[in-house]
Design an enzyme around this catalytic site. Structure first.
Site, PDB file in Angstrom:
ATOM      1  N   SER A 180      78.200  79.103  81.293  1.00  0.00           N
ATOM      2  CA  SER A 180      77.956  79.673  79.976  1.00  0.00           C
ATOM      3  C   SER A 180      77.508  78.665  78.918  1.00  0.00           C
ATOM      4  CB  SER A 180      79.217  80.399  79.492  1.00  0.00           C
ATOM      5  OG  SER A 180      80.336  79.537  79.542  1.00  0.00           O
ATOM      6  N   HIS A 208      77.103  85.986  82.216  1.00  0.00           N
ATOM      7  CA  HIS A 208      75.798  85.646  81.627  1.00  0.00           C
ATOM      8  C   HIS A 208      74.635  85.960  82.556  1.00  0.00           C
ATOM      9  CE1 HIS A 208      77.448  83.839  77.997  1.00  0.00           C
ATOM     10  NE2 HIS A 208      78.451  83.482  78.781  1.00  0.00           N
ATOM     11  N   LYS A 239      78.385  91.010  76.286  1.00  0.00           N
ATOM     12  CA  LYS A 239      77.230  90.134  76.057  1.00  0.00           C
ATOM     13  C   LYS A 239      75.965  90.983  76.150  1.00  0.00           C
ATOM     14  CE  LYS A 239      80.024  86.324  77.670  1.00  0.00           C
ATOM     15  NZ  LYS A 239      80.610  86.003  76.357  1.00  0.00           N
TER      16      LYS A 239
HETATM   17  C1  LIG Z   1      81.549  83.031  81.828  1.00  0.00           C
HETATM   18  C2  LIG Z   1      82.421  83.932  81.019  1.00  0.00           C
HETATM   19  N1  LIG Z   1      83.396  84.616  81.627  1.00  0.00           N
HETATM   20  C3  LIG Z   1      84.197  85.449  80.941  1.00  0.00           C
HETATM   21  C4  LIG Z   1      84.054  85.620  79.590  1.00  0.00           C
HETATM   22  C5  LIG Z   1      84.998  86.538  78.862  1.00  0.00           C
HETATM   23  O1  LIG Z   1      84.383  87.745  78.574  1.00  0.00           O
HETATM   24  P1  LIG Z   1      84.940  88.656  77.378  1.00  0.00           P
HETATM   25  O2  LIG Z   1      84.405  88.102  76.116  1.00  0.00           O
HETATM   26  O3  LIG Z   1      84.462  90.018  77.703  1.00  0.00           O
HETATM   27  O4  LIG Z   1      86.439  88.559  77.453  1.00  0.00           O
HETATM   28  C6  LIG Z   1      83.030  84.928  78.922  1.00  0.00           C
HETATM   29  C7  LIG Z   1      82.778  85.096  77.473  1.00  0.00           C
HETATM   30  O5  LIG Z   1      83.375  84.890  76.567  1.00  0.00           O
HETATM   31  C8  LIG Z   1      82.214  84.061  79.649  1.00  0.00           C
HETATM   32  O6  LIG Z   1      81.258  83.357  79.026  1.00  0.00           O
END
Ligand SMILES: Cc1ncc(COP(=O)(O)O)c(C=O)c1O
Length: 392
Positions: A180, A208, A239
């Site tokens: 990310s 992502h 996202k």
């Molecule tokens: C790679 C990754 N996994 C999980 C998450 C968590 O997702 P959420 O914001 O829906 O809790 C994010 C983002 O914040 C992320 O970038």
């Protein structure tokens, strides 16, 4: 000694080190342009890849879901029943992802906390990339399984570690699909190959990848043509989908098991009808056409090329995520502050989100930015970059 002295001292230390995170206030919908702290600025840091966060079709679907189902589920699904809306979404999402089943959850973070500790326990071994997302790390921390951290994207070392622990009764390799903060891809074909060699399960965090990679944004598994060979796909709806929520997708027996045993599923209420209704609309839009995905990539290519021409170090991203590498946290915060003064909102990212000395602006383009918007941003980056001597 006051009871909270340790907190006050820690906060002062964060400020001293330039690591204090100042969160700006958004005063309207998230789009290409957004009102932030009273100023209309070009939004270059949201994960609103496809512009769905303020899409009229998703908003209408959310309103309709509220009319039909109210504003909340009023309980945990397994305790007081599950709404047909959630089931409809799970079916549609599974069909979109090309998996047998899917499970709707409250967030992506939560999805990692459902899957990893449920599948893994004492005597098992987890293999996890050193740059995996915090929610994967916390999912691993919640298990009693051994944890083996392999160097970033290094399949040869992963293979060596798997060979060393080949007799473990259960093994799970877990990786971000797209990392990310850097935008690089997991070497998923190699990971799947070594997993099959050693009888390990594979789980990928597609936060992502969805809406970005693969046909119509079906995600990283589709991108690599690995359908049916990744045991658990985890994703977020916050996202590219523009809403909020998370999911797990995969083979039916695993999903059934997670419904029976996943603690955040069993002990926390479901996503709201408005969120789920909007997500159904997002899946429908993507199934019907890939126009927003193509626009996103077109914008990303344009922006990256312009930034490279200016001499910025934009790392080794393979996706629209564009890190502008700035070194020390203080420089990243200063850069962010200056571009904001020129109406560009691009937040600084520093330790602990990225390693010390690798602070950056994590710049995000979206399908709803116009070429004029991007040219405006490039111009501001050039001015500030020169003023701060980041570029010549
Ligand atoms: C790679 C990754 N996994 C999980 C998450 C968590 O997702 P959420 O914001 O829906 O809790 C994010 C983002 O914040 C992320 O970038």
């Amino acid at each position: 000694m006051g009871k909270y002295d340790f907190v006050v001292a820690e906060l002062a230390e964060l400020r001293n080190q330039g690591l204090y995170n100042t969160i700006r206030t958004i005063e309207g919908p998230v789009g290409a342009w957004t009102v932030v702290d009273g100023r209309r600025v070009l939004n270059m840091c949201a994960n609103n890849y496809l512009g769905f966060a303020n899409d009229p079709r998703l908003k209408q679907a959310a309103r309709q879901a509220i009319e039909s189902y109210g504003v909340g589920p009023a309980a945990v699904r397994s305790i007081a029943g599950t709404m047909s809306l959630h089931i409809e979404f799970e079916r549609k999402l599974a069909a979109f992802k090309g998996t047998e089943d899917a499970l709707s959850l409250q967030s992506g973070f939560c999805a990692n906390l459902v899957a990893i500790p449920t599948v893994m326990g004492a005597g098992h071994v987890l293999f996890t990339d050193e740059l995996n997302h915090a929610s994967i790390i916390d999912g691993c921390r919640l298990t009693k399984a051994d944890r083996v951290i392999y160097p970033h994207r290094d399949v040869d070392t992963l293979r060596k570690f798997l060979a060393e622990r080949k007799d473990a009764p259960r093994k799970l390799i877990v990786t971000d699909g797209v990392f990310s903060m850097d935008g690089d891809l997991a070497p998923l074909p190699g990971i799947v190959e070594v997993a099959e060699e050693f009888g390990a399960l594979v789980m990928v965090d597609d936060a992502h990848g969805e809406g970005v990679l693969g046909s119509h944004g079906r995600g990283v598994v589709d991108h690599f043509g690995l359908q049916g060979r990744v045991d658990i796909e985890m994703g977020t709806l916050s996202k590219a989908f523009g809403v909020v929520g998370g999911y797990l997708a995969g083979k039916r027996p695993i999903m059934e098991y997670l419904r029976q045993r996943g603690r955040p599923f069993l002990f926390s209420s479901a996503a709201t009808p408005a969120d789920v209704g909007a997500c159904i609309a997002a899946v429908k839009i993507l199934e019907e056409g890939d126009e927003p995905v193509r626009k996103l990539w077109d914008n990303a290519r344009y922006f990256k090329a312009q930034m490279a021409d200016l001499g910025f170090d934009t790392g080794h991203s393979e996706t629209p995520i564009t890190p502008v590498m700035l070194g020390e946290a203080s420089m990243a915060w200063e850069f962010s502050k200056r571009v904001f003064e020129h109406d560009v909102f691009a937040q600084a990212i520093a330790y602990p989100t990225v390693p010390k000395g690798q602070a950056r602006l994590r710049v995000m383009v979206s399908a709803v930015h116009t070429k004029e918007d991007l040219a405006f941003a490039v111009n501001v980056f050039a001015r500030v970059g020169r003023a701060l001597k980041v570029i010549a």
